[in-house]
Design an enzyme around this catalytic site. Structure first.
Site, short mmCIF file in Angstrom:
data_model
loop_
_atom_site.label_atom_id
_atom_site.label_comp_id
_atom_site.label_asym_id
_atom_site.label_seq_id
_atom_site.Cartn_x
_atom_site.Cartn_y
_atom_site.Cartn_z
N HIS A 62 1.83 4.62 -2.82
CA HIS A 62 2.02 6.06 -2.59
C HIS A 62 3.42 6.50 -3.03
O HIS A 62 3.59 7.52 -3.72
CB HIS A 62 1.86 6.38 -1.10
CG HIS A 62 0.45 6.37 -0.60
ND1 HIS A 62 -0.53 7.17 -1.13
CD2 HIS A 62 -0.12 5.68 0.42
CE1 HIS A 62 -1.66 6.98 -0.47
NE2 HIS A 62 -1.45 6.06 0.47
N HIS A 97 0.83 -1.20 0.00
CA HIS A 97 0.00 0.00 0.00
C HIS A 97 0.87 1.26 0.00
O HIS A 97 0.68 2.17 -0.83
CB HIS A 97 -0.90 -0.02 1.24
CG HIS A 97 -1.80 1.16 1.37
ND1 HIS A 97 -3.12 1.13 1.00
CD2 HIS A 97 -1.59 2.43 1.84
CE1 HIS A 97 -3.68 2.31 1.23
NE2 HIS A 97 -2.76 3.11 1.74
N GLU A 98 1.83 1.32 0.93
CA GLU A 98 2.67 2.51 1.01
C GLU A 98 3.60 2.63 -0.20
O GLU A 98 3.95 3.74 -0.61
CB GLU A 98 3.48 2.50 2.31
CG GLU A 98 2.63 2.49 3.58
CD GLU A 98 1.59 3.61 3.63
OE1 GLU A 98 1.82 4.67 3.01
OE2 GLU A 98 0.56 3.43 4.29
N GLU A 100 -4.45 7.93 -3.09
CA GLU A 100 -4.98 6.68 -2.56
C GLU A 100 -5.33 5.70 -3.67
O GLU A 100 -5.28 4.48 -3.47
CB GLU A 100 -6.18 6.95 -1.67
CG GLU A 100 -6.54 5.83 -0.72
CD GLU A 100 -5.47 5.55 0.32
OE1 GLU A 100 -5.49 4.44 0.91
OE2 GLU A 100 -4.61 6.43 0.57
#
EC number: 3.4.17.19
Length: 489
Positions: free
Chosen positions: A258, A254-255, A284
């Site tokens: 980003h 997830h990170e 996001e």
């Protein structure tokens, strides 16, 4: 030099100072000694005072009035600088520094309250933060909706009413899907010990598999995983759990989504208003499509199963198909960041409704824990057992990030649109992912969206990448197909 050149040179220094402030925030959440909190709050307030003075300098207004954009990129830069200048000049310097000081101190108070499961000890800090953010919103709103004024910091052009309409359309189908899935037999969760060293080693491999450049980044541990920075210094954090390695692996992926967005922005946009992600909703969309549509796909989990077997040996899951089902296990858990795709947006809707009430004054902080617990039980059918699993689980409100939460669901909607277009553009995506090769998928995302940074407004960014205006339909269709198939409902 021309007015445009003078403005660019001045803003470049402001952007560099903002990067220093951001890195100081990263330090606070990762390696800063706990005893340094009071000093750090003063440091952050001092930095904010300098930044606020620069961002409200009267010369910016003069330069903006005279500047002529040399091209499309220059026009976008001027657009963003004008927007920033107009917002910043509405907020008094004392208020900006008070918010920065309280934000820095509030994070440590929240962390202690969370560790001790003591919401009452956090209420004075949260009440003061809400007062400050209301004051800021009143400066920005000029008589219009306070929540919209705060939301505009994270998703320019979006309103609370528009989000409410979106959530009202999504909620019935999500609730129906949740009910159907929970009526079916759920797979057993993992029941095995996974050592921290092994988790971090595989976490690093996953980060590189998804294209994270560790020569321009690093991976650390934090209570609440996050990504920080842009350009040539983009850092991420993750966390480990002895019996739940998915917490680590999917937080990392997830990170990385980003971080790859920030690393993917065109180099010549660095230290300009275009040199970072255009909004939190668009940001996001990258983290969620990396984590879910790619990372939790049947194709990729087949590859990940082999990697986990290599790292940890036999961990009690028979084969790739069983592993895919375990990775996508649906359950009414407490924690938003660990929620499955079916429940995730319901977590966000809860926070959206409560924080709008807090900002409007319809809900008092002293009543927030009870309101949270009642809403959670109504939505998830489970009673909250302790504040760290409920109202204290997220760091956002301690930082004053009111208006941030709904961008998580907006990012899911955007990710659904992007994934539909990606599958058409990259027909080999499943075959590639089954080999642990994300390069074609992530290259499409970089070329279509990430490299452009803040060149276009948020919704225009998604429409440019997808070829159609964003809508919730692709996301809902994806969820209903995926989990309807897995659970036979």
């Amino acid at each position: 030099m021309s007015a445009y050149e003078d403005l660019m040179a001045y803003d470049r220094t402001t952007q560099a100072l903002a990067s220093v402030a951001g890195r100081t925030g990263w330090d606070q959440e990762t390696v800063m000694p706990a005893g340094a909190a009071e000093l750090r709050s003063e440091e952050m307030a001092a930095l904010e005072a300098v930044l606020h003075a620069r961002r409200t300098d009267g010369r910016i207004g003069d330069w903006l009035a005279k500047a002529e954009a040399p091209d499309e990129t220059g026009a976008a830069i001027l657009r963003e600088l004008k927007r920033s200048y107009m917002r910043n000049t509405k907020v008094p310097e004392k208020l900006a520094t008070d918010i920065a000081r309280h934000t820095s101190a509030g994070q440590g108070i929240w962390a202690k309250a969370r560790a001790e499961d003591d919401f009452e000890s956090f209420t004075p800090t949260l009440s003061r933060m809400i007062d400050l953010k209301r004051e800021e919103a009143a400066c920005l709103a000029s008589g219009s909706d306070l929540y919209d004024a705060l939301l505009d910091d994270y998703e320019p052009g979006m309103t609370g009413a528009e989000l409410q309409g979106l959530f009202n359309r999504m909620r019935p189908r999500l609730v129906d899907l949740r009910a159907r899935v929970l009526s079916a037999e759920a797979p057993a969760p993992l029941d095995h010990a996974f050592d921290e060293v092994g988790q971090m080693a595989l976490s690093t491999k996953l980060a590189e598999t998804f294209g994270y450049d560790l020569t321009r980044g690093r991976i650390d541990k934090a209570v609440h995983p996050f990504s920080s920075g842009s350009g040539t210094d983009v850092r991420i954090t993750t966390r480990t759990s002895p019996r739940d390695p998915f917490n680590c692996f999917y937080s990392t992926i997830h990170e990385v989504g980003h971080a790859c967005y920030e690393q993917g922005v065109r180099a010549d946009y660095a230290l300009t208003p275009l040199g970072a992600g255009v909004s939190m909703g668009v940001h996001e969309s990258q983290s969620r499509i990396y984590e879910n549509q790619l990372g939790r796909s049947r194709a990729f989990t087949g590859w990940l199963y082999g990697q986990m077997r290599d790292q940890f040996g036999d961990f009690g899951v028979a084969d790739e198909e069983a592993f895919y089902v375990v990775v996508n296990r649906v359950g009414s858990g407490y924690i938003r960041t660990e929620a499955d795709e079916v429940h995730y947006n319901l977590h966000v809707m809860l926070r959206f409704d409560l924080e709008r009430q807090l900002i409007s004054g319809a809900l008092d902080v002293v009543d927030l824990e009870d309101a949270w617990n009642a809403r959670f039980e109504a939505d998830f059918g489970v009673s909250v057992d302790k504040p760290s699993n409920g109202v204290l689980q997220d760091v956002h409100w301690s930082f004053g990030l009111f208006g941030y939460f709904p961008t998580y669901s907006l990012g899911n909607v955007y990710a659904g649109c992007l994934y539909a277009s990606l599958r058409e553009a990259v027909p080999s995506v499943d075959r590639d992912l089954s080999c642990g090769d994300t390069s074609a998928a992530t290259a499409w995302l970089k070329d279509s969206l990430q490299q452009h940074g803040g060149l276009r407004a948020p919704r225009d960014t998604i429409e440019y990448a997808c070829g159609f205006a964003p809508t919730e339909e692709p996301l809902l269709a994806y969820l209903e197909d995926k989990f309807g198939t897995i659970y036979g409902v």
